[in-house]
Design a protein around this motif. Structure first.
Motif, PDB file in Angstrom:
ATOM      1  N   ALA A 134     -25.899-103.002  -4.237  1.00  0.00           N
ATOM      2  CA  ALA A 134     -27.081-102.208  -3.858  1.00  0.00           C
ATOM      3  C   ALA A 134     -26.844-101.183  -2.760  1.00  0.00           C
ATOM      4  O   ALA A 134     -27.521-100.373  -2.691  1.00  0.00           O
ATOM      5  CB  ALA A 134     -27.933-103.281  -3.271  1.00  0.00           C
ATOM      6  N   ASP A 135     -25.892-101.190  -2.044  1.00  0.00           N
ATOM      7  CA  ASP A 135     -25.397-100.218  -0.890  1.00  0.00           C
ATOM      8  C   ASP A 135     -24.797 -99.086  -1.658  1.00  0.00           C
ATOM      9  O   ASP A 135     -24.428 -98.186  -0.726  1.00  0.00           O
ATOM     10  CB  ASP A 135     -24.842-100.872   0.161  1.00  0.00           C
ATOM     11  N   GLY A 136     -24.349 -99.023  -2.766  1.00  0.00           N
ATOM     12  CA  GLY A 136     -23.516 -97.935  -3.586  1.00  0.00           C
ATOM     13  C   GLY A 136     -21.888 -98.407  -3.266  1.00  0.00           C
ATOM     14  O   GLY A 136     -21.196 -97.491  -3.716  1.00  0.00           O
TER      15      GLY A 136
END
Length: 248
Positions: A176-178
């Motif tokens: 989700a944070d890349g």
């Protein structure tokens, strides 16, 4: 429909190093002697000591190769997936099976009788040469595995094996944070992981919890996720302690 299935099977054989340099005519002869066999999860393909001599090609799914000691303890040796060859030693040698093979999921194997395989080896020189290459590759793998036993402590061996399977089966994903993570679906429980490095399941449970707290590796339901590949490699390399005698 039948022609498309045959062509897919031929393309599959071409993707395997053992058959990749053979002519279409030779591949068709080999394909004619292969039979498809379906297995459920946790089925035994063969056991050590069996007298069966078929050669197997993993078409779909994954299998676990392991040995059982006289005391009944299991030692996992390798995980094989699509395109891997198993049972080749018994196909060319009359000795009984030296390992056990168990399915980790639904599996489709392509099976050839040893008589047919040996006829192809005699008739197709390129296949014989490729078979020699395959056996050399497995010998090198065995030597590399022995080196990890000598160099690393148990945690280092487990990390080394997980990194090896990441190169074979791992899938890069973005969280989700890349951030990039590597997901390895091995379908191995903690007891199976322990048997790969000569440790107890309780030790594996403890070390996996420690790695999760440190954001290195996450394990859940047979799926290993490498959260930080660079740091996991550094952790593995830091553990060259040559049987340091830790608590495992």
């Amino acid at each position: 429909m039948a022609d498309s299935i045959i062509e897919r099977r031929l393309d599959f054989l071409r993707s395997i190093s053992l058959f990749s340099e053979l002519s279409d005519g030779d591949l068709e002869k080999i394909l004619a002697d292969l039979r498809s066999r379906e297995y459920k999860r946790d089925d035994i393909v063969f056991r050590q000591g069996d007298e069966s001599r078929e050669l197997y090609i993993v078409f779909k799914g994954r299998v676990r190769i392991y040995k059982v000691s006289p005391a009944g303890n299991e030692t996992s040796i390798a995980i094989f997936g699509p395109g891997d060859i198993i049972g080749e030693m018994a196909a060319i040698d009359p000795e009984s099976r030296s390992t056990n093979v168990k399915t980790l999921s639904k599996v489709t194997l392509l099976v050839m009788a040893h008589e047919a395989f040996n006829q192809h080896l005699q008739a197709i020189p390129r296949l014989s040469l490729s078979m020699n290459h395959l056996l050399v590759q497995k010998l090198r793998w065995t030597a590399a595995y022995a080196e990890t036993v000598a160099q690393f402590d148990a945690a280092g061996r487990l990390l080394h094996i997980l990194l090896l399977y990441n190169s074979q089966f791992g899938e890069e994903q973005a969280d989700a944070d890349g951030q990039t993570r590597h997901v390895i679906t091995l379908d191995l429980n903690q007891t199976d992981l322990a048997s790969m490095v000569g440790a107890r399941r309780e030790w594996v449970n403890r070390i996996l919890r420690d790695w999760r707290k440190r954001n290195l590796i996450e394990y859940q339901n047979g799926i290993v996720t490498i959260l930080d590949l660079e740091r996991v490699i550094e952790e593995r390399d830091s553990r060259i302690e040559a049987n340091s005698g830790g608590d495992w």
